[in-house]
Design a protein around this motif. Structure first.
Motif: not given
Length: 249
Positions: A74-93
């Motif tokens: 999963h971590s290696a795929r981060a260079a290829l794939i970006a994902r935005v989730f339903q919960d607005p709190n998930t995509g940011v720290c």
């Protein structure tokens, strides 16, 4: 650009095998925007988790640019794939500022070169990207992400996901938690980002109107199988009522 070959996902519930995905195959060319609809349990989230590397498929292969990434972490795929989730709190720290969140996103795929100090030219770049959408977000770079509204956080998440153009963008019902007015605004921004950067995109949606209006191609999943695949005029001619009828059939 991305090819799924005979993807199956079986969960053993202790009584019998539950096929969540059944030998699903799908080819998506470079730059295509695909929307996926389907009822609860159709296999949409499982499909995303397999593509993203959160779940290892029972069988099948996942190819991006001809390379099988099924065994890629999963971590290696981060260079290829970006994902935005339903919960607005998930995509940011939430405890980091908007600028710090964007700096992390801008370093996707090149972590070993990351430096915590954010340079002036980085701030100028972030301001420029945020200002494009005329929401005043460029003036909030030094605010903690927790102080943003849900809609603002989702827009920031979208921009973060595309700062380093991904090979594939996954939108996981990313407007479902927003009120209709903000959801429409976020979809407009989504369209602008995807079209301008020609990003290959897969979006899960429960909004039938959005499923028809946005994207080049519409798929319906049912019981782990693709039961509808339309594009062009055939897609444009659909109505929300027709889609709901197909759901119920």
């Amino acid at each position: 650009m991305i090819s799924l070959k005979d993807i199956s996902q079986i969960f053993d519930n202790g009584v019998d095998n539950n096929y969540v995905l059944k030998s699903l195959s799908l080819d998506i060319p470079e730059g295509q925007f695909v929307t996926i609809i389907g009822g609860n349990g159709a296999g949409k989230s499982t499909l995303f988790n397999i593509i993203n590397g959160n779940l290892y498929p029972t069988s099948g292969s996942i190819l991006i640019d001809g390379k099988d990434i099924k065994r890629t972490s999963h971590s290696a795929r981060a260079a290829l794939i970006a994902r935005v989730f339903q919960d607005p709190n998930t995509g940011v720290c939430p405890d980091l500022t908007v600028a710090e969140n964007m700096a992390l996103a801008n370093s996707r795929g090149k972590w070993r070169f990351f430096r915590w100090a954010i340079r002036k030219k980085d701030i100028a770049f972030f301001e420029e990207r945020l200002a494009e959408f005329e929401l005043g977000l460029e003036n909030m770079l030094r605010k903690k992400a927790s102080l943003l509204s849900g809609g603002q956080r989702q827009v920031v998440s979208l921009i973060m996901a595309t700062l380093q153009k991904p090979r594939l963008l996954l939108l996981d019902e990313h407007t479902a938690a927003l009120d209709p007015r903000i959801a429409k605004q976020v979809m407009s921004i989504t369209k602008k980002l995807v079209e301008e950067q020609k990003i290959t995109t897969i979006m899960i949606s429960h909004n039938m109107s959005d499923a028809i209006e946005y994207g080049d191609r519409l798929l319906m999943l049912n019981s782990g199988e693709i039961v509808m695949d339309v594009s062009g005029q055939q897609k444009s001619d659909l109505t929300p009522a027709q889609l709901i009828t197909l759901f119920e059939s």
